[in-house]
Motif scaffolding. Structure first.
Motif, mmCIF file in Angstrom:
data_model
loop_
_atom_site.group_PDB
_atom_site.id
_atom_site.type_symbol
_atom_site.label_atom_id
_atom_site.label_comp_id
_atom_site.label_asym_id
_atom_site.label_seq_id
_atom_site.Cartn_x
_atom_site.Cartn_y
_atom_site.Cartn_z
ATOM 1 N N ARG A 28 0.827 -1.196 0.000
ATOM 2 C CA ARG A 28 0.000 0.000 0.000
ATOM 3 C C ARG A 28 0.869 1.256 0.000
ATOM 4 O O ARG A 28 0.625 2.202 -0.754
ATOM 5 N N TYR A 29 1.894 1.259 0.873
ATOM 6 C CA TYR A 29 2.796 2.417 0.926
ATOM 7 C C TYR A 29 3.505 2.583 -0.421
ATOM 8 O O TYR A 29 3.653 3.692 -0.922
ATOM 9 N N LYS A 35 2.579 6.684 -6.939
ATOM 10 C CA LYS A 35 1.662 7.686 -7.496
ATOM 11 C C LYS A 35 2.024 9.109 -7.064
ATOM 12 O O LYS A 35 1.480 10.073 -7.590
ATOM 13 N N SER A 36 2.929 9.231 -6.067
ATOM 14 C CA SER A 36 3.319 10.574 -5.610
ATOM 15 C C SER A 36 4.256 11.218 -6.627
ATOM 16 O O SER A 36 4.848 10.531 -7.446
ATOM 17 N N ASP A 37 4.391 12.561 -6.547
ATOM 18 C CA ASP A 37 5.303 13.168 -7.518
ATOM 19 C C ASP A 37 6.749 13.077 -7.032
ATOM 20 O O ASP A 37 7.019 12.863 -5.842
ATOM 21 N N LEU A 41 8.878 12.312 -3.334
ATOM 22 C CA LEU A 41 9.710 11.131 -3.111
ATOM 23 C C LEU A 41 11.123 11.536 -2.701
ATOM 24 O O LEU A 41 11.701 10.963 -1.793
ATOM 25 N N SER A 42 11.652 12.562 -3.379
ATOM 26 C CA SER A 42 13.014 12.992 -3.064
ATOM 27 C C SER A 42 13.075 13.534 -1.645
ATOM 28 O O SER A 42 14.038 13.279 -0.921
ATOM 29 N N ARG A 43 12.033 14.280 -1.244
ATOM 30 C CA ARG A 43 12.024 14.819 0.122
ATOM 31 C C ARG A 43 12.054 13.689 1.144
ATOM 32 O O ARG A 43 12.817 13.718 2.110
ATOM 33 N N LEU A 44 11.201 12.669 0.918
ATOM 34 C CA LEU A 44 11.166 11.535 1.846
ATOM 35 C C LEU A 44 12.511 10.808 1.846
ATOM 36 O O LEU A 44 13.066 10.506 2.910
ATOM 37 N N ALA A 45 13.056 10.556 0.640
ATOM 38 C CA ALA A 45 14.334 9.834 0.535
ATOM 39 C C ALA A 45 15.439 10.610 1.241
ATOM 40 O O ALA A 45 16.237 10.045 1.985
ATOM 41 N N ASP A 46 15.457 11.941 1.041
ATOM 42 C CA ASP A 46 16.501 12.751 1.688
ATOM 43 C C ASP A 46 16.354 12.717 3.200
ATOM 44 O O ASP A 46 17.349 12.609 3.923
ATOM 45 N N GLN B 17 2.927 11.045 5.957
ATOM 46 C CA GLN B 17 2.104 11.250 4.764
ATOM 47 C C GLN B 17 1.800 9.953 4.033
ATOM 48 O O GLN B 17 1.042 9.958 3.060
ATOM 49 N N LEU B 18 2.387 8.856 4.502
ATOM 50 C CA LEU B 18 2.013 7.557 3.924
ATOM 51 C C LEU B 18 0.577 7.239 4.337
ATOM 52 O O LEU B 18 0.143 7.665 5.405
#
Lengths: 201, 201
Positions: A28-29, A35-37, A41-46, B17-18
């Motif tokens: 699900r995550y 589907k996120s932009d 994704l980069s913000r979360l990864a960073d 935000q997940l």
């Protein structure tokens, strides 16, 4: 034949290693992330890559602090009473106690609870440092605020014994009925403890 | 005064935000990540950054495929029966149906369900493409496998109407008692549908 693209499967495996996240939640995550932009994704990864370098441990209390900070403001703040120390298992327990806005002493994070089966022995916890602090800061009261579990109880007992030779009052958080719980739904252990710890009015 | 270091707070906000992750779960994940080693963090961070670039959509079925692949192997495989098409809402529904190992037709992912309140209208779903596929592939049967929800039912009804002018059999997944459920615990709607859809032995 694998039905999912490899990049997605990798992500599902990695997300599945978070605590309490099973394969379905991980899917699900992963689908949500897909589907996120890309900016999000980069913000979360960073934020994941950077978390370790941005966080350090206070050398006195072992609370979490900004990296580069030696002592937590929860200790260095002159408004905090250094002669009262709440001993907790994990750094987030500090957060829980701070939210009550009812405690003005300082903290000491043990970094876990004793659990011989999981290989957690006393020398892995910050118990020596606590004893040293009690001596250095002339601590008057140590409040044992470990979890209400077998490990938490064992740890509290151990810390209490370590502190016994010192001239310090050792207390424990009260155990009893949690707020908003009907008596009839309280479990036996909770109710027994509430009876034992009854207070005169 | 904030109790947590900034890097950790940022991570908690991002993780929160997940879907279905509240502040407590986000804290738990963040603390787990903080305690993980940097290699593991980098692997998770990379898998998040790379997921979008590694995944594409099949131009025929809108299933997820490796990026650079035009048509899903679930469609191009000669063993799959192109005259039977299961219509699903999301790419992961394909995974669920594939796990049954009982379906040898092809899939068509709509990309969601009709929900005017959420702004999902028919032209945002891959319904036109489905109609075209039914004509091109001389499809004999379309199995509507949308979710058993108001949106899923609405979508199924809409797709059914769109397909009505064509010479194609339209079926729906059976509704009734799920496996392993006691009759007395089944909800009214499920039981009513199980009655309606009863089959002669």
């Amino acid at each position: 034949m694998s039905v999912l693209p490899k990049a997605l499967e990798t992500l599902i495996v990695e997300l599945g290693q978070l605590p309490g996240v099973g394969p379905r939640s991980a899917e699900r995550y992963a689908y949500h992330l897909l589907k996120s932009d890309q900016n999000k994704l980069s913000r979360l990864a960073d934020s994941i890559s950077d978390v370790k370098s941005g966080v350090a441990f206070c050398s006195k209390t072992f609370c979490l602090v900004e990296s580069g900070t030696d002592v937590s403001p929860l200790y260095s703040d002159p408004a905090r009473d250094k002669t009262v120390v709440a001993v907790v298992e994990d750094p987030f327990d500090v957060l829980a106690l701070e939210k009550t806005a009812n405690f003005h002493g300082t903290y000491h994070v043990l970094g876990g609870a004793l659990s011989p089966l999981d290989g957690v022995t006393p020398d892995q916890l910050h118990i020596k440092e606590l004893v040293q602090r009690v001596k250095d800061d002339k601590v008057k009261e140590v409040i044992l605020a470990t979890n209400s579990s077998v490990e938490g109880d064992t740890t509290a007992l151990f810390v209490q014994k370590e502190l016994a030779p010192l001239d310090v009052k050792v207390t424990r958080l009260a155990r009893g009925l949690p707020a908003g719980v009907d008596l009839e739904y309280a479990d036996q252990i909770t109710l027994s403890r509430a009876l034992e710890g009854r207070q005169s009015l």
